[in-house]
Scaffold this motif. Structure first.
Motif, PDB file in Angstrom:
ATOM      1  N   ARG A 142      -3.352  -0.275  -5.262  1.00 46.83           N
ATOM      2  CA  ARG A 142      -3.174   1.080  -5.579  1.00 46.83           C
ATOM      3  C   ARG A 142      -4.762   1.986  -5.372  1.00 46.83           C
ATOM      4  NH1 ARG A 142      -2.870   4.121 -10.911  1.00 46.83           N
ATOM      5  NH2 ARG A 142      -1.028   5.692 -10.686  1.00 46.83           N
ATOM      6  N   SER A 173       0.728  -1.291  -0.038  1.00 48.10           N
ATOM      7  CA  SER A 173       0.026  -0.076  -0.014  1.00 48.10           C
ATOM      8  C   SER A 173       0.884   1.239   0.178  1.00 48.10           C
ATOM      9  CB  SER A 173      -0.865  -0.050   1.205  1.00 48.10           C
ATOM     10  OG  SER A 173      -1.761   0.949   1.267  1.00 48.10           O
ATOM     11  N   ALA A 205       2.395   1.514  -3.338  1.00 42.43           N
ATOM     12  CA  ALA A 205       1.068   2.137  -4.357  1.00 42.43           C
ATOM     13  C   ALA A 205       0.918   3.640  -4.068  1.00 42.43           C
ATOM     14  CB  ALA A 205      -0.054   1.476  -4.071  1.00 42.43           C
ATOM     15  N   SER A 206       0.818   4.381  -2.831  1.00 44.61           N
ATOM     16  CA  SER A 206       0.671   5.400  -2.641  1.00 44.61           C
ATOM     17  C   SER A 206       1.825   6.253  -3.090  1.00 44.61           C
ATOM     18  CB  SER A 206       0.582   5.673  -1.002  1.00 44.61           C
ATOM     19  OG  SER A 206       0.348   6.977  -0.751  1.00 44.61           O
ATOM     20  N   ASP A 264       3.254   5.989  -5.576  1.00 45.73           N
ATOM     21  CA  ASP A 264       2.947   5.816  -7.333  1.00 45.73           C
ATOM     22  C   ASP A 264       1.941   6.923  -7.494  1.00 45.73           C
ATOM     23  OD1 ASP A 264       3.824   5.212  -9.802  1.00 45.73           O
ATOM     24  OD2 ASP A 264       1.962   3.608  -9.738  1.00 45.73           O
ATOM     25  N   LEU A 265       1.186   7.514  -6.656  1.00 49.63           N
ATOM     26  CA  LEU A 265       0.093   8.154  -6.944  1.00 49.63           C
ATOM     27  C   LEU A 265       0.475   9.679  -6.971  1.00 49.63           C
ATOM     28  CD1 LEU A 265      -2.812   6.766  -4.851  1.00 49.63           C
ATOM     29  CD2 LEU A 265      -2.706   6.903  -7.220  1.00 49.63           C
ATOM     30  N   HIS A 272      -6.820  -0.271 -11.889  1.00 49.44           N
ATOM     31  CA  HIS A 272      -5.634   0.068 -11.127  1.00 49.44           C
ATOM     32  C   HIS A 272      -4.980  -0.898 -10.068  1.00 49.44           C
ATOM     33  CE1 HIS A 272      -6.749   4.238 -12.512  1.00 49.44           C
ATOM     34  NE2 HIS A 272      -7.873   3.935 -12.356  1.00 49.44           N
TER      35      HIS A 272
END
Length: 544
Positions: free
Chosen positions: A216, A8, A11-12, A14-15, A212
């Motif tokens: 993500r 997580s 993924a965060s 990557d935002l 997604h």
């Protein structure tokens, strides 16, 4: 192999801002699409015409992540419904239904449906819908009786219970509900529309997870909530620190007409707001008691209006706001207190009193008082040919720094449309004899208050009429030198009736609701000549 927390976090990271905005809009789009499915699929005019319903998405922890632009009193209180479901070991394939104000609901006509979403038995999130059903049983058709003194008189009370378990409908639960309501086939159809809305939300969220990735998507839940929290905290921090107090009162509870005081202290401290209702009157015999979730919802609405209403609405907006009310008070009652009017009328007064307190902290953002009521009108009859009609009627919005208050609109905690005359006369034994703006009902000011409405309905069959209204004795107040708006009036065959009343009436009776106008903003002497000429052309008082 990394655990879920590591995934997580990755993924965060990557935002970026663009990806986050795309995902936020996709989530809000799902909530809006759910609402469209519910409105199109509903049978009752109250939902399909007035749109008295709301839809939202929550994450696996029950945090609100996206909502449609529907009813403020529904949406701000809906997290309590999801919290109540979380205590029942929900699993994908289940659908829960509830309306109990003491277990996640608001008032009994608002039936909430909550659906866990996810695959392989793991919950990814929840789809939730809330709709005001035109009847859920009780002592009067329409389930909005003015004289109720305990919740059992207001309708069937449903704690969080599975309507669908493991993908299979629990017919016994549905049969029990339908056996206790008027017009059960209409209730069945509206529940079916709610389930379709939740199913659409689950389908779209699963598609988003496939697009997604689950991790993500979960990171997006966290990110949108963090973003809203940070923006809300920054807006609050821009307000001057201090304690701000105000009081206001309800006009009786349907049992007596004695005023019921609501007191508030709003404390701004850096990026946080504490709203304390200590000093508010104890719970009352009548039905204007409001569950704490309703009071919280009204506070959230008022604070958003006084800060930045464009902050994405989700759990993050609520985190910097703490709300408390004494146990056993009219804003935090003990069961089995009657509450049906608390959701619709007391919530409006909470908005008014919090606005009044915040006016000292943010005078340029707080308007004059709007009509301060939903003007609830319920007309119904039992028996084989029975019917139930429910409507809230618009009125005047308060004048504000940016301009005049709007005429004939819903204000505060409701956001519904009107029921068109054609729909009313087609669905019910009614004739609408008058539906118009109420001349000169808005308060004078540099920016005048909006006009109220007049709705006159002739009832063609014997029926029971229930009115739950406010601002009949006390006027919506003006600010900064503006004048008060006009109070409203309720009439049956031309004779005034109290703000809260239930009456059996014979065929041919005319029920008239004259709604309040909004208060004015600023000194009327400062109104410019162009506005005065426009008022005269519109048939409004020319001295404004």
């Amino acid at each position: 192999m990394r655990d879920d927390a590591d995934e997580s976090a990755a993924a965060s990271a990557d935002l970026d801002a663009v990806a986050l905005e795309v995902l936020r809009n996709q989530l809000e789009g799902i909530a809006e699409e759910m609402g469209e499915v519910l409105i199109r699929g509903a049978y009752s005019p109250n939902i399909k015409e007035r749109r008295d319903c709301s839809t939202a998405l929550f994450d696996a922890d029950g945090r609100l992540v996206a909502q449609a632009e529907h009813i403020p009193v529904h949406l701000g209180a809906m997290p309590a419904a999801v919290d109540a479901v979380l205590d029942r070991d929900p699993a994908p394939g289940d659908v829960f239904v509830l309306n109990d104000p003491y277990a996640g609901g608001t008032h009994l006509p608002d039936v909430t449906m909550v659906s866990p979403i996810g695959g392989d038995g793991e919950v990814l999130g929840y789809a939730a819908s809330r709709a005001h059903h035109a009847d859920v049983g009780g002592m009067a058709p329409g389930s909005m009786p003015a004289g109720a003194t305990e919740i059992t008189q207001e309708g069937v009370r449903i704690p969080p219970i599975r309507l669908v378990e493991g993908g299979e409908r629990v017919d016994d639960v549905l049969d029990l509900f339908l056996a206790n309501v008027r017009d059960p086939e209409q209730r069945r159809a509206d529940l079916r529309a709610q389930r379709a809305a939740n199913d659409r939300g689950a389908e779209r969220l699963d598609e988003l997870a496939a697009e997604h990735g689950v991790q993500r998507l979960r990171a997006a839940f966290d990110a949108v909530i963090d973003y809203s929290r940070d923006r809300t905290a920054a807006e609050i921090e821009a307000l001057p620190d201090g304690e701000y107090r105000a009081t206001d009162a309800l006009e009786g509870d349907g049992v007596t007409e004695d005023p019921i005081e609501i007191a508030v202290t709003v404390t701004v401290d850096g990026g946080e707001i504490t709203v304390d209702f200590a000093g508010t009157d104890e719970q009352v015999a009548g039905n204007v008691n409001a569950p704490l979730a309703v009071a919280r919802s009204a506070v959230y609405f008022a604070v958003r209006c006084a800060t930045d209403p464009d902050v994405p609405p989700n759990e993050g907006c609520y985190e910097p706001i703490a709300v408390s009310a004494p146990e056993g008070s009219v804003l935090n009652p003990d069961a089995p207190a009657a509450v049906v009017g608390g959701n619709v009328e007391t919530s409006q007064r909470v908005v008014d009193v919090v606005f009044a307190a915040l006016a000292d902290a943010a005078p340029e953002r707080v308007p004059a008082a709007g009509q301060g009521t939903m003007n609830n009108l319920t007309i119904g009859a039992g028996g084989r040919e029975g019917f139930t009609y429910y409507e809230t009627i618009g009125g005047g919005a308060g004048g504000r720094l940016a301009g005049d208050g709007l005429d004939g609109v819903q204000v505060g905690m409701t956001n519904t449309l009107n029921t068109p005359v054609e729909a009313m006369e087609t669905a019910y034994p009614f004739r609408v004899e008058r539906y118009a703006l109420r001349p000169d009902s808005g308060g004078a000011g540099e920016h005048r208050g909006g006009l109220g409405l007049v709705r006159s309905v002739r009832v063609l069959d014997d029926a029971t009429v229930s009115l739950l209204t406010e601002r009949r004795r006390t006027a919506p107040s003006g600010v900064a030198g503006g004048e008060d708006g006009q109070p409203g009036r309720n009439l049956i065959d031309g004779e005034p009736v109290p703000a809260k009343a239930t009456r059996d009436v014979p065929a041919g009776t005319t029920v008239t609701v004259e709604t309040p106008g909004g208060g004015g903003y600023g000194d009327p002497d400062d109104r410019d000549s162009a506005s005065i000429e426009r008022d005269a052309a519109d048939g409004k008082a020319s001295d404004r």
